[in-house]
Structure formats: C-alpha cells, structure tokens
Scaffold this active site. Structure first.
Site, mmCIF file in Angstrom:
data_model
loop_
_atom_site.group_PDB
_atom_site.id
_atom_site.type_symbol
_atom_site.label_atom_id
_atom_site.label_comp_id
_atom_site.label_asym_id
_atom_site.label_seq_id
_atom_site.Cartn_x
_atom_site.Cartn_y
_atom_site.Cartn_z
ATOM 1 C CG ASN A 169 -1.696 1.244 1.432
ATOM 2 O OD1 ASN A 169 -1.820 2.042 0.498
ATOM 3 N ND2 ASN A 169 -2.249 1.436 2.617
ATOM 4 C CD1 TRP A 170 3.522 1.031 -2.920
ATOM 5 C CD2 TRP A 170 3.615 2.298 -4.769
ATOM 6 N NE1 TRP A 170 4.264 0.345 -3.843
ATOM 7 C CE2 TRP A 170 4.333 1.112 -4.995
ATOM 8 C CE3 TRP A 170 3.526 3.234 -5.799
ATOM 9 C CZ2 TRP A 170 4.985 0.851 -6.211
ATOM 10 C CZ3 TRP A 170 4.162 2.977 -6.996
ATOM 11 C CH2 TRP A 170 4.890 1.798 -7.200
ATOM 12 C CE LYS A 171 0.187 3.427 4.800
ATOM 13 N NZ LYS A 171 0.145 3.622 6.240
ATOM 14 C CG HIS A 228 -5.712 1.745 5.253
ATOM 15 N ND1 HIS A 228 -5.299 2.687 6.173
ATOM 16 C CD2 HIS A 228 -4.659 0.916 5.070
ATOM 17 C CE1 HIS A 228 -4.050 2.440 6.516
ATOM 18 N NE2 HIS A 228 -3.639 1.361 5.871
ATOM 19 C CD GLU A 286 -2.843 5.425 6.872
ATOM 20 O OE1 GLU A 286 -2.813 5.489 5.639
ATOM 21 O OE2 GLU A 286 -1.909 4.970 7.564
ATOM 22 C CD GLU A 314 -3.307 -2.616 7.419
ATOM 23 O OE1 GLU A 314 -2.205 -2.858 6.929
ATOM 24 O OE2 GLU A 314 -3.949 -1.575 7.196
ATOM 25 N N GLY A 370 2.727 2.109 10.809
ATOM 26 C CA GLY A 370 3.724 3.168 10.691
ATOM 27 C C GLY A 370 4.442 3.499 11.983
ATOM 28 C CB SER A 377 5.380 -1.916 12.076
ATOM 29 O OG SER A 377 4.972 -0.583 12.336
ATOM 30 N N GLY A 405 2.882 -1.170 4.319
ATOM 31 C CA GLY A 405 2.881 0.248 3.986
ATOM 32 C C GLY A 405 4.292 0.735 3.696
ATOM 33 N N GLY A 406 4.941 1.263 4.710
ATOM 34 C CA GLY A 406 6.253 1.900 4.535
ATOM 35 C C GLY A 406 7.265 1.046 3.785
HETATM 36 C C1 PEP Z 1 -0.634 0.153 6.216
HETATM 37 O O1 PEP Z 1 -0.842 1.351 6.252
HETATM 38 O O2 PEP Z 1 -1.437 -0.583 5.628
HETATM 39 C C2 PEP Z 1 0.557 -0.352 6.866
HETATM 40 C C3 PEP Z 1 0.543 -1.594 7.240
HETATM 41 O O3 PEP Z 1 1.588 0.528 7.063
HETATM 42 P P1 PEP Z 1 3.034 0.180 7.676
HETATM 43 O O4 PEP Z 1 3.503 -1.097 7.065
HETATM 44 O O5 PEP Z 1 3.882 1.347 7.311
HETATM 45 O O6 PEP Z 1 2.841 0.034 9.151
#
Ligand code: PEP
Length: 249
Positions: free
Chosen positions: A10-12, A95, A97, A165, A171, A211, A232-233
């Site tokens: 997920n590049w957001k 999600h 967010e 999640e 994050g 994470s 994500g990251g």
């Molecule tokens: C996400 O936003 O879906 C996510 C899992 O982010 P991260 O891996 O950066 O925690």
C-alpha cells in the site's frame, strides 16, 4: 485448505511518476524469484503508469479505495468499474486511515466492498483495533464487529481478502506479539466461519498489516492463520518489499 500467500504493498499518498514507475519496475523485475502472490496498490494518479511498468510480470495491480456507486455526481471519487478499466484486480477498502480521515463507517466499507465485487475486483477489507481498545481488552470484540459490519453477506473467498491491521501498529515500528497476531487471526477465522461458513473461512486469505519489515516478516508470515501481509512503509523500497515476500512460501 489451499491458501496462496499474498504480499500487498500500500503506497498510500506517495510517489510521483518517475519514482513510482522506477519502484514498480524494480518490484516487477524481482517478482519472478518469489513464490507468493504479489500486489501493488499505488495512489490513483499512478495506477495506469504502474500497470504499464509491471505489465507481463506476476505482480497484480490494485487501488486504495473506491466509491460505492458505478458512476454519477461524486466529484473527485473513482468507481470500482473505473479501476477495472485501468487494469486493477484488487482494491483496498476500509483502511484505518480512510476510516479516520474520511469518517468511513463499517456500513460505508460494506458498500465499497460490494461495489468491488460488483465490478469483479477482489476487495481487501481492513479491520483493526486502536491502542485504547486493545488496552481495554476489547480488540477481539472490535475486530469481530468490524468484520460483521464490513464483510458483504455474499462475499466469496475468491473475491475477498481480510487484512488485520492494528491501528497502533501502522507506521509506528511496533507490532503485536506473534502470539497476539495468531490469536487474532484464529478469532477472525472463527468469526467468518460463523457468518460465512467453513469453506469461506478455510479459503479466505487473512493478511497481517502494521510495521511489517524484512526483519520481522519471517516470524509473522510463519503463523498458521497468517496468509500474507499488507505492507505500507516497507513497500516503498523494492528490496524490502521483495525481501518480505521472500519469507513466504
Ligand atoms: C498500512 O498502512 O497498511 C501499513 C501496514 O503501514 P506500515 O507497514 O507502514 O505500518
């Protein structure tokens, strides 16, 4: 039971055309060395370019959200049918967010997942508790309630993925213990077994997200009821994303 593991990026809201295409090309180039399914969900602006950059590779293309309606007066929104038109096979819905930033309720997420199914997309439905809910001992109840409210009645394992999640792990560099992740995933499987039957529960892929990094992927991806990750990251660095996928069989 035959669940092929899925590593989804997920590049957001990250990436301009040059970086996004370079990242997609690097992921596509490394994808043949992995055994699991791979998915990249770039921002809407990059879906077309990323799709072209990954064309012919085994990496699937997805989006990060869709509108419940097929078309109409919804300025700035994108329908599931439009995502199919761009070459998407998947869409993330619910999600945390979007639930937080856009006030998306379980009912809204349900409608988006239904729209995804209507258009022929696989819906990646996200659920997860806040830190206060976990500290209050409510994590399992919150997640069961989110699944109950967000998972369409007629969902099939073939068109649905559920991502756990924990909001506090996204994050933050923090993750639940592997025991807590396995316990939550087993609870999720029992929850969907009760609502959608044992076949659905055996077949549906349950991803962990929050994470996930190359350094913790091995232990997380080795858990019985974890069928992959929503990343994500670490999905913004091709080597890290592919290293996570390298921990999946
Ligand atoms: C996400 O936003 O879906 C996510 C899992 O982010 P991260 O891996 O950066 O925690």
């Amino acid at each position: 039971m035959s669940r092929t593991m899925l590593i989804a990026g997920n590049w957001k809201m990250n990436g301009l055309a040059v970086d996004g295409v370079a990242l997609a090309e690097a992921v596509a180039a490394g994808s043949s060395a992995t055994l699991c399914d791979l998915l990249v969900c770039p921002p809407a602006t990059l879906i077309s370019a990323v799709g072209n950059a990954m064309s012919g590779s085994r990496v699937a293309l997805g989006a990060q959200d869709c509108h419940p309606e097929e078309s109409g007066a919804h300025t700035g929104d994108i329908s599931a049918e439009m995502l199919v038109d761009l070459g998407c096979d998947f869409v993330i819905v619910g999600h945390s967010e979007r639930r937080a930033d856009h006030g998306e309720s379980d009912e809204a997420v349900y409608a988006k997942a239904q729209a995804a199914h209507r258009a022929g997309l696989i819906a990646v439905i996200c659920v997860g508790e806040t830190e206060a809910e976990r500290d209050g001992g409510q994590a399992e109840a919150v997640v069961a309630c989110q699944i109950g409210g967000s998972l369409p009645e007629n969902a099939k394992a073939a068109n649905t993925v559920i991502a756990y999640e924990p909001v506090w792990a996204i994050g933050s560099g923090r993750t639940p213990t592997v025991e807590d992740v396995q316990a939550m995933h087993a609870h999720m499987r029992a929850t969907v077994s009760a609502s959608h039957g044992t076949y659905f529960a055996d077949q549906v892929r349950l991803l962990y997200g929050g994470s996930v990094k190359p350094g913790n992927a091995s232990e997380l991806m080795g858990l019985t009821d974890v069928d992959g990750a929503l990343v994500g990251g670490a999905s913004l660095v091709a080597g890290d994303f592919l290293a996570i996928a390298g921990h999946c069989s």
